[in-house]
Design an enzyme around this catalytic site. Structure first.
Site, PDB file in Angstrom:
ATOM      1  N   GLN A  37       4.723   9.014   7.396  1.00  0.00           N
ATOM      2  CA  GLN A  37       3.787   9.973   6.476  1.00  0.00           C
ATOM      3  C   GLN A  37       4.304  11.439   6.873  1.00  0.00           C
ATOM      4  O   GLN A  37       4.145  12.363   5.694  1.00  0.00           O
ATOM      5  CB  GLN A  37       2.267   9.804   7.011  1.00  0.00           C
ATOM      6  CG  GLN A  37       1.986   8.335   6.956  1.00  0.00           C
ATOM      7  CD  GLN A  37       0.179   8.106   7.288  1.00  0.00           C
ATOM      8  OE1 GLN A  37      -0.315   9.157   7.994  1.00  0.00           O
ATOM      9  NE2 GLN A  37      -0.404   6.963   7.000  1.00  0.00           N
ATOM     10  N   LYS A  42       0.819  -1.055  -0.105  1.00  0.00           N
ATOM     11  CA  LYS A  42      -0.070  -0.203   0.097  1.00  0.00           C
ATOM     12  C   LYS A  42       0.919   1.280   0.006  1.00  0.00           C
ATOM     13  O   LYS A  42       0.598   2.215  -0.834  1.00  0.00           O
ATOM     14  CB  LYS A  42      -0.856  -0.044   1.098  1.00  0.00           C
ATOM     15  CG  LYS A  42      -1.788   1.153   1.273  1.00  0.00           C
ATOM     16  CD  LYS A  42      -3.119   0.802   1.938  1.00  0.00           C
ATOM     17  CE  LYS A  42      -2.944   0.702   3.559  1.00  0.00           C
ATOM     18  NZ  LYS A  42      -2.985   1.651   4.359  1.00  0.00           N
ATOM     19  N   SER A  43       1.874   1.406   0.867  1.00  0.00           N
ATOM     20  CA  SER A  43       2.692   2.437   0.922  1.00  0.00           C
ATOM     21  C   SER A  43       3.684   2.921  -0.340  1.00  0.00           C
ATOM     22  O   SER A  43       3.287   3.880  -0.951  1.00  0.00           O
ATOM     23  CB  SER A  43       4.012   2.221   1.932  1.00  0.00           C
ATOM     24  OG  SER A  43       3.251   2.061   3.223  1.00  0.00           O
ATOM     25  N   LYS A  48      -4.442   5.702  14.632  1.00  0.00           N
ATOM     26  CA  LYS A  48      -4.595   5.168  13.467  1.00  0.00           C
ATOM     27  C   LYS A  48      -6.141   5.316  13.012  1.00  0.00           C
ATOM     28  O   LYS A  48      -6.728   5.895  13.250  1.00  0.00           O
ATOM     29  CB  LYS A  48      -4.118   3.694  13.518  1.00  0.00           C
ATOM     30  CG  LYS A  48      -2.729   3.486  13.809  1.00  0.00           C
ATOM     31  CD  LYS A  48      -1.915   4.060  12.413  1.00  0.00           C
ATOM     32  CE  LYS A  48      -0.352   4.261  12.731  1.00  0.00           C
ATOM     33  NZ  LYS A  48       0.388   4.841  11.843  1.00  0.00           N
ATOM     34  N   ARG A  80       2.929   6.208  -3.111  1.00  0.00           N
ATOM     35  CA  ARG A  80       3.825   6.847  -3.738  1.00  0.00           C
ATOM     36  C   ARG A  80       4.252   6.669  -5.134  1.00  0.00           C
ATOM     37  O   ARG A  80       4.576   7.689  -6.010  1.00  0.00           O
ATOM     38  CB  ARG A  80       5.313   6.436  -2.719  1.00  0.00           C
ATOM     39  CG  ARG A  80       5.395   6.826  -1.482  1.00  0.00           C
ATOM     40  CD  ARG A  80       6.149   5.977  -0.383  1.00  0.00           C
ATOM     41  NE  ARG A  80       6.385   6.523   1.011  1.00  0.00           N
ATOM     42  CZ  ARG A  80       5.333   6.147   1.679  1.00  0.00           C
ATOM     43  NH1 ARG A  80       4.297   5.528   1.599  1.00  0.00           N
ATOM     44  NH2 ARG A  80       5.531   6.571   3.074  1.00  0.00           N
ATOM     45  N   ARG A 109      -6.515   2.012  17.701  1.00  0.00           N
ATOM     46  CA  ARG A 109      -6.130   0.619  17.834  1.00  0.00           C
ATOM     47  C   ARG A 109      -5.906  -0.273  19.022  1.00  0.00           C
ATOM     48  O   ARG A 109      -6.050  -1.369  19.138  1.00  0.00           O
ATOM     49  CB  ARG A 109      -5.173  -0.041  16.765  1.00  0.00           C
ATOM     50  CG  ARG A 109      -5.678   0.196  15.202  1.00  0.00           C
ATOM     51  CD  ARG A 109      -4.746  -0.207  14.381  1.00  0.00           C
ATOM     52  NE  ARG A 109      -5.217  -0.049  12.850  1.00  0.00           N
ATOM     53  CZ  ARG A 109      -4.711   0.041  11.846  1.00  0.00           C
ATOM     54  NH1 ARG A 109      -3.009   0.193  11.717  1.00  0.00           N
ATOM     55  NH2 ARG A 109      -5.284   0.160  10.567  1.00  0.00           N
ATOM     56  N   ASP A 137       1.645  -1.308  11.840  1.00  0.00           N
ATOM     57  CA  ASP A 137       0.393  -1.787  11.356  1.00  0.00           C
ATOM     58  C   ASP A 137       0.073  -3.126  11.900  1.00  0.00           C
ATOM     59  O   ASP A 137      -0.991  -3.886  11.546  1.00  0.00           O
ATOM     60  CB  ASP A 137       0.048  -1.708  10.061  1.00  0.00           C
ATOM     61  CG  ASP A 137       0.400  -0.085   9.347  1.00  0.00           C
ATOM     62  OD1 ASP A 137      -0.248   0.581  10.224  1.00  0.00           O
ATOM     63  OD2 ASP A 137       0.538   0.378   8.274  1.00  0.00           O
ATOM     64  N   ARG A 169      -7.785  -3.320   9.550  1.00  0.00           N
ATOM     65  CA  ARG A 169      -6.735  -4.123  10.127  1.00  0.00           C
ATOM     66  C   ARG A 169      -7.456  -4.884  11.651  1.00  0.00           C
ATOM     67  O   ARG A 169      -7.068  -6.054  12.052  1.00  0.00           O
ATOM     68  CB  ARG A 169      -5.219  -3.542  10.630  1.00  0.00           C
ATOM     69  CG  ARG A 169      -4.708  -3.072   9.100  1.00  0.00           C
ATOM     70  CD  ARG A 169      -3.391  -2.836   9.373  1.00  0.00           C
ATOM     71  NE  ARG A 169      -2.899  -2.238   8.345  1.00  0.00           N
ATOM     72  CZ  ARG A 169      -2.607  -2.637   7.062  1.00  0.00           C
ATOM     73  NH1 ARG A 169      -2.710  -3.906   6.795  1.00  0.00           N
ATOM     74  NH2 ARG A 169      -2.142  -1.785   6.131  1.00  0.00           N
ATOM     75  N   ARG A 204      -8.803  11.957  12.263  1.00  0.00           N
ATOM     76  CA  ARG A 204      -7.257  11.711  12.474  1.00  0.00           C
ATOM     77  C   ARG A 204      -6.621  13.057  12.668  1.00  0.00           C
ATOM     78  O   ARG A 204      -6.974  14.100  11.794  1.00  0.00           O
ATOM     79  CB  ARG A 204      -6.850  10.642  11.539  1.00  0.00           C
ATOM     80  CG  ARG A 204      -7.553   9.337  11.424  1.00  0.00           C
ATOM     81  CD  ARG A 204      -6.899   8.470  10.580  1.00  0.00           C
ATOM     82  NE  ARG A 204      -5.528   8.002  11.034  1.00  0.00           N
ATOM     83  CZ  ARG A 204      -4.964   7.210  10.047  1.00  0.00           C
ATOM     84  NH1 ARG A 204      -5.530   6.574   8.969  1.00  0.00           N
ATOM     85  NH2 ARG A 204      -3.757   7.050  10.366  1.00  0.00           N
TER      86      ARG A 204
HETATM   87  C1  S3P Z   1       2.681   4.721   6.306  1.00  0.00           C
HETATM   88  C2  S3P Z   1       3.065   5.027   7.428  1.00  0.00           C
HETATM   89  C3  S3P Z   1       2.541   4.486   8.739  1.00  0.00           C
HETATM   90  C4  S3P Z   1       1.421   3.377   8.468  1.00  0.00           C
HETATM   91  C5  S3P Z   1       0.420   3.574   7.445  1.00  0.00           C
HETATM   92  C6  S3P Z   1       1.294   3.863   5.967  1.00  0.00           C
HETATM   93  C7  S3P Z   1       3.293   5.197   4.922  1.00  0.00           C
HETATM   94  O1  S3P Z   1       1.680   5.424   9.445  1.00  0.00           O
HETATM   95  O2  S3P Z   1       0.846   3.095   9.769  1.00  0.00           O
HETATM   96  O3  S3P Z   1      -0.349   2.493   7.182  1.00  0.00           O
HETATM   97  O4  S3P Z   1       2.784   4.493   3.782  1.00  0.00           O
HETATM   98  O5  S3P Z   1       4.188   6.374   5.201  1.00  0.00           O
HETATM   99  P1  S3P Z   1       2.884   6.801  10.087  1.00  0.00           P
HETATM  100  O6  S3P Z   1       3.948   6.994   9.305  1.00  0.00           O
HETATM  101  O7  S3P Z   1       1.808   7.775  10.259  1.00  0.00           O
HETATM  102  O8  S3P Z   1       3.005   6.041  11.382  1.00  0.00           O
END
Ligand code: S3P
Length: 442
Positions: free
Chosen positions: A173, A27-28, A350, A32, A354, A323, A398, A127
């Site tokens: 993030q 996903k990350s 989150k 990107r 969680r 996660d 999750r 959030r």
């Molecule tokens: C992510 C960073 C994480 C993670 C999220 C995806 C990312 O969050 O929990 O599912 O893709 O950079 P944080 O960086 O806020 O901890």
């Protein structure tokens, strides 16, 4: 965004799980690839993109900002506009359930002289956004509202000021949002992190041709990106998501007689804390066929049923498995002895709180759990988890997947009050589990 009516589901005790499977793209990296493709000149071709709702919303967002992202055959094609080349959208952009899409895109929008309203669902609208808006305001972003949660209207600038910023929370993030804004600033922008968080932004910005360097100074990582950047469209292959693979691996560990292989999983060490922890608990989990794909390490992960013992998970490991705590807690319920997980402050912000949701889900199924500040202690049953309870998922994919995994090995079925949100990150979850031998009922 409003979601479909809640879809409750129960897992019943599974026979041995077996098979070789692949999980969808990380996903990350998927978010990107779309965003960096939009900021590059020329075309970016992405294979293996996760087609979960979160990422599809990011594809729509870059399209709305003037960089069309469309699927042709198996490949997603992004027509990039170059750094600073995006245009004002016709209306508000809906990011659904996705914190990553929202926060990274705030960094992108900050660098453009456009006004954009960002919205999200009930979970996303709660959030915290201050962690991103704060540093971006220092760079020149303006926000119309006196508020720190969505919906928000952002006014970006083509004259951003570079900053040096030490992260107050370990968040990839936040780091990424600042670095993305930094691509547009006049000069060098530096983010300093005390604890290493996932580094996909750094790796992929470099891959797209941005000038970015990482230095270790006094035990902290300094990441510096040069502004007025130029990036070129690339071909990206997205590896399998270790956070999705986690559920299949944990299911195999819990269900007697199981032997499962998940192929082509990202094993970047900023993401593999769960696998280290499972091994420490005595789980039979092995990473084989280690190789590299698109600048990221990948492996096949084999997991077999194992007896587990409780362990202490140190706080410094949290960013590399942030996660994965809900599913680790589900696994720890079967271990002998306590599993103590330190440093979980970030779990509270989150897709749901969680920490509270995980403890409540365990208690509802006859497993004792204690929250002590930022620490979660799961009092393992030594193998027999009663089950029979219903878990409140709070719009959190999750939480739903973790407790459906627990129910595969509990004495009585485990019910989750909703499964619709699973589609945000892992639409194939139920189907892949059934392919391995799991059974569910509605
Ligand atoms: C992510 C960073 C994480 C993670 C999220 C995806 C990312 O969050 O929990 O599912 O893709 O950079 P944080 O960086 O806020 O901890």
């Amino acid at each position: 965004m409003s979601h479909a009516a809640p879809r409750p589901f129960s897992t019943v005790r599974a026979p041995a799980l077996a098979g070789r499977v692949r999980v969808p793209g990380d996903k990350s990296i998927s978010h990107r690839a779309l965003m960096f493709g939009a900021l590059a000149t020329g075309t970016t071709r992405i294979t293996g993109l996760l087609e979960g709702e979160d990422v599809v919303n990011t594809a729509r967002a870059v399209t709305a900002l003037g960089a069309p992202a469309l699927k042709e055959g198996d490949t997603w094609i992004v027509k990039g506009r170059g750094v600073g080349g995006l245009t004002e959208p016709a209306g508000p952009i809906d990011f659904g359930n996705s914190g990553t899409g929202t926060r990274l895109m705030m960094g992108v929008i900050a660098g453009h002289p456009i006004t954009t309203t960002m919205t999200g669902d009930a979970s996303l609208s709660k959030r915290p956004m201050r962690r991103v808006i704060g540093p971006l305001k220092l760079m020149g972003l303006e926000i119309a509202e006196d508020r720190e949660t969505l919906p928000l209207t952002l006014k970006g600038s083509d004259a951003l000021i570079p900053i040096v910023y030490e992260l107050p929370v370990p968040s990839a993030q936040v780091k990424s949002a600042i670095l993305l804004a930094g691509l547009h600033a006049a000069g060098e922008t530096t983010v300093i992190e005390k604890e290493a968080t996932r580094d996909h932004t750094e790796r992929m910005l470099r891959f797209f041709g941005a000038d970015i360097r990482t230095e270790l100074k006094d035990g902290k990582t300094h990441i510096t990106v040069k502004g007025n950047a130029e990036m070129t469209g690339r071909d990206v292959t997205v590896p399998g998501d270790p956070s999705s693979a986690a559920f299949l691996v944990c299911a195999a560990i819990l269900v007697p007689g199981s032997d499962v292989m998940v192929e082509g999983v990202l094993v970047n060490e900023t993401r593999t804390g769960l696998y280290t922890t499972l091994q420490e608990m005595g789980a039979d989990v092995t990473l084989t066929n280690l190789r590299e794909e698109g600048g990221e390490p990948i492996a096949d992960i084999r997991a077999r049923h194992s007896a587990l013992k409780g362990v202490t998970v140190p706080a410094e490991r949290a960013p590399s498995m942030i996660d994965e705590y809900p599913v680790l807690a589900a696994v720890a319920a079967f271990a002998s002895g306590d599993t103590v997980m330190h440093g979980l402050a970030e779990l509270k912000v989150k897709e749901s709180d969680r920490l509270a949701a995980t403890a409540a889900g365990l208690e509802a199924n006859g497993v004792k759990a204690t929250i002590d500040g930022d620490t979660l202690i799961v009092h393992g049953t030594g193998g027999k988890v009663p089950g029979g309870g219903t878990v409140a998922t709070h719009l959190d994919h999750r939480i739903a997947m973790a407790f459906l995994t627990m129910g595969l090995a509990s004495e009585a079925p485990v019910t989750v009050d909703d499964t619709a949100m699973i589609a945000t990150s892992f639409p194939e979850f139920i189907g892949l589990m059934q392919q391995l031998g799991a059974e569910y009922r509605t």
